[in-house]
Design an enzyme around this catalytic site. Structure first.
Site, PDB file in Angstrom:
ATOM      1  N   LYS A  60      -9.576   1.359  -2.049  1.00 51.42           N
ATOM      2  CA  LYS A  60      -9.754   0.855  -0.688  1.00 51.42           C
ATOM      3  C   LYS A  60     -11.129   1.185  -0.132  1.00 51.42           C
ATOM      4  O   LYS A  60     -11.528   2.349  -0.083  1.00 51.42           O
ATOM      5  CB  LYS A  60      -8.661   1.450   0.205  1.00 51.42           C
ATOM      6  CG  LYS A  60      -8.624   0.932   1.634  1.00 51.42           C
ATOM      7  CD  LYS A  60      -7.406   1.521   2.327  1.00 51.42           C
ATOM      8  CE  LYS A  60      -7.243   1.072   3.759  1.00 51.42           C
ATOM      9  NZ  LYS A  60      -6.022   1.643   4.364  1.00 51.42           N
ATOM     10  N   CYS A  77      -4.672  -3.036   2.900  1.00 48.84           N
ATOM     11  CA  CYS A  77      -4.462  -2.804   4.327  1.00 48.84           C
ATOM     12  C   CYS A  77      -5.656  -3.183   5.199  1.00 48.84           C
ATOM     13  O   CYS A  77      -5.932  -4.360   5.394  1.00 48.84           O
ATOM     14  CB  CYS A  77      -4.033  -1.362   4.555  1.00 48.84           C
ATOM     15  SG  CYS A  77      -3.202  -1.109   6.154  1.00 48.84           S
ATOM     16  N   GLU A  83       0.854  -1.189   0.000  1.00 48.82           N
ATOM     17  CA  GLU A  83       0.000   0.000   0.000  1.00 48.82           C
ATOM     18  C   GLU A  83       0.894   1.246   0.000  1.00 48.82           C
ATOM     19  O   GLU A  83       1.956   1.257   0.622  1.00 48.82           O
ATOM     20  CB  GLU A  83      -0.857  -0.010   1.263  1.00 48.82           C
ATOM     21  CG  GLU A  83      -1.677   1.244   1.502  1.00 48.82           C
ATOM     22  CD  GLU A  83      -2.288   1.293   2.901  1.00 48.82           C
ATOM     23  OE1 GLU A  83      -3.385   1.833   3.038  1.00 48.82           O
ATOM     24  OE2 GLU A  83      -1.645   0.775   3.847  1.00 48.82           O
ATOM     25  N   ASN A 117       0.387  -0.930   5.188  1.00 49.91           N
ATOM     26  CA  ASN A 117       1.297  -0.182   6.055  1.00 49.91           C
ATOM     27  C   ASN A 117       0.699  -0.279   7.450  1.00 49.91           C
ATOM     28  O   ASN A 117      -0.366   0.289   7.699  1.00 49.91           O
ATOM     29  CB  ASN A 117       1.357   1.300   5.670  1.00 49.91           C
ATOM     30  CG  ASN A 117       2.158   1.588   4.415  1.00 49.91           C
ATOM     31  OD1 ASN A 117       3.072   2.396   4.420  1.00 49.91           O
ATOM     32  ND2 ASN A 117       1.799   0.954   3.317  1.00 49.91           N
ATOM     33  N   GLU A 128      -6.323   8.730   7.783  1.00 50.85           N
ATOM     34  CA  GLU A 128      -6.699   8.345   6.422  1.00 50.85           C
ATOM     35  C   GLU A 128      -8.031   8.958   6.002  1.00 50.85           C
ATOM     36  O   GLU A 128      -8.237   9.289   4.834  1.00 50.85           O
ATOM     37  CB  GLU A 128      -6.745   6.825   6.284  1.00 50.85           C
ATOM     38  CG  GLU A 128      -5.374   6.190   6.238  1.00 50.85           C
ATOM     39  CD  GLU A 128      -5.442   4.735   5.845  1.00 50.85           C
ATOM     40  OE1 GLU A 128      -6.000   4.427   4.775  1.00 50.85           O
ATOM     41  OE2 GLU A 128      -4.939   3.896   6.621  1.00 50.85           O
ATOM     42  N   ASN A 136      -7.239   5.782  -1.989  1.00 51.64           N
ATOM     43  CA  ASN A 136      -6.140   4.869  -1.700  1.00 51.64           C
ATOM     44  C   ASN A 136      -6.340   3.676  -2.642  1.00 51.64           C
ATOM     45  O   ASN A 136      -7.290   2.916  -2.488  1.00 51.64           O
ATOM     46  CB  ASN A 136      -6.195   4.441  -0.234  1.00 51.64           C
ATOM     47  CG  ASN A 136      -4.956   3.700   0.202  1.00 51.64           C
ATOM     48  OD1 ASN A 136      -4.238   3.122  -0.600  1.00 51.64           O
ATOM     49  ND2 ASN A 136      -4.710   3.692   1.505  1.00 51.64           N
TER      50      ASN A 136
END
Length: 304
Positions: A127, A171, A47, A196, A145, A110
């Site tokens: 994502k 993730c 990611e 991550n 995020e 993302n």
């Protein structure tokens, strides 16, 4: 003849904020070359593989934020990686920050792209399970995020890669059973994901010893319950002062870890995935056509 796909997971060590795109892409190209030398047919990167994990900071300058995003893929700085895929005949899945215009709106996602062995774009995933908050919260590890990314709007698509059905995830998606079930129901045989993940959480210090266990547990369960091969690539090591967990792995449909990274640095692990094992596992426990009754799942019992 057995159906197989040789999967490479390309873990990266930390990517510091001071690193240039050119430097980072050079590292990814080197990892792809190592994967190709080991016989890989497809590789997965972490990611946000092109930048540091910038949501650990609150940033207010939009231009500074947008500098972490890619307005086009491939772009001038990332084209080298696509050229390398075509030269090496190895496809890849790459996580990055996507800046795009949709319906006259600037949007930030993302994202992970699947790229073919000819270096051509195959498909995109955004994502879905965006964690954290939009503002720092006292006593919690800062993951903003939701300040910088919208939840994905493409669902859980599955793509054909040389006759193999491949899905993508990113993730926090790996912690949710819906991710694997949707990929499975959409026909996935292989799921590629990048992450991550911090080694420690300020809000749960008592669970520190379980971080790697909780990293692998949902992926192993997802692989087993949905008869999938999973390739999971981490960014690892001390990145801009935050320790990232590592633990990149390849997981079989039996739920077993077939290969695992041992370092916190740039590392490639490779495994030849037996795709016929998927059918074996389905016959043993997960014959969906025989056992699953979707027509019954939505039935609500009458109150007694």
């Amino acid at each position: 003849m057995a159906r197989c796909l040789t999967i490479a997971v390309c873990q990266t060590g930390p990517i510091q904020r001071r690193a240039t795109r050119a430097e980072t892409v050079g590292r990814l190209v080197h990892l792809l070359e190592k994967a190709a030398a080991a016989g890989a047919e497809i590789a997965v990167f972490p990611e946000m593989a092109l930048t540091t994990f910038f949501p650990r900071w609150r940033i207010d300058d939009q231009a500074e934020i947008d500098a972490f995003f890619e307005a086009s893929m491939p772009g001038p700085e990332t084209q080298r990686l696509y050229n390398a895929a075509a030269r090496l005949k190895v496809g890849f899945a790459l996580g990055y920050c996507e800046l795009t215009q949709e319906n006259d709106r600037t949007r930030h996602f993302n994202t992970m792209d699947l790229v073919g062995l000819d270096g051509a774009f195959i498909g995109r995933y955004r994502k879905m399970h965006v964690p954290g908050s939009s503002e720092p919260e006292a006593g919690t590890t800062t993951h903003l995020e939701r300040r910088y990314f919208e939840p994905g709007n493409l669902g859980f698509p599955v793509f054909d890669y040389r006759g193999v059905r491949v899905g993508l995830a990113i993730c926090n998606d790996r912690r949710w059973p819906e991710t694997y079930r949707m990929l499975c129901l959409n026909g996935a045989e292989v799921a590629l994901l990048g992450y991550n993940t911090p080694l420690l959480l300020d809000e749960a210090p008592a669970l520190a010893h379980l971080r790697m266990f909780h990293n692998h547990l949902p992926m192993q369960a997802g692989a087993y319950q949905n008869t999938l091969w999973i390739g999971a690539a981490a960014k690892a090591g001390l990145e801009d002062g935050q320790a990232l967990i590592g633990g990149s792995c390849i997981i079989a449909p039996t739920g077993e870890i077939a290969a695992q990274a041992m370092s916190l640095d740039d590392e490639v692990i490779v495994h030849r995935a037996d795709l016929d094992l998927i059918e074996v596992c389905r016959k043993v426990n997960f014959n969906f056509a025989l056992y699953r009754r979707p027509d019954q799942y939505g039935r609500i019992s009458e109150p007694v």
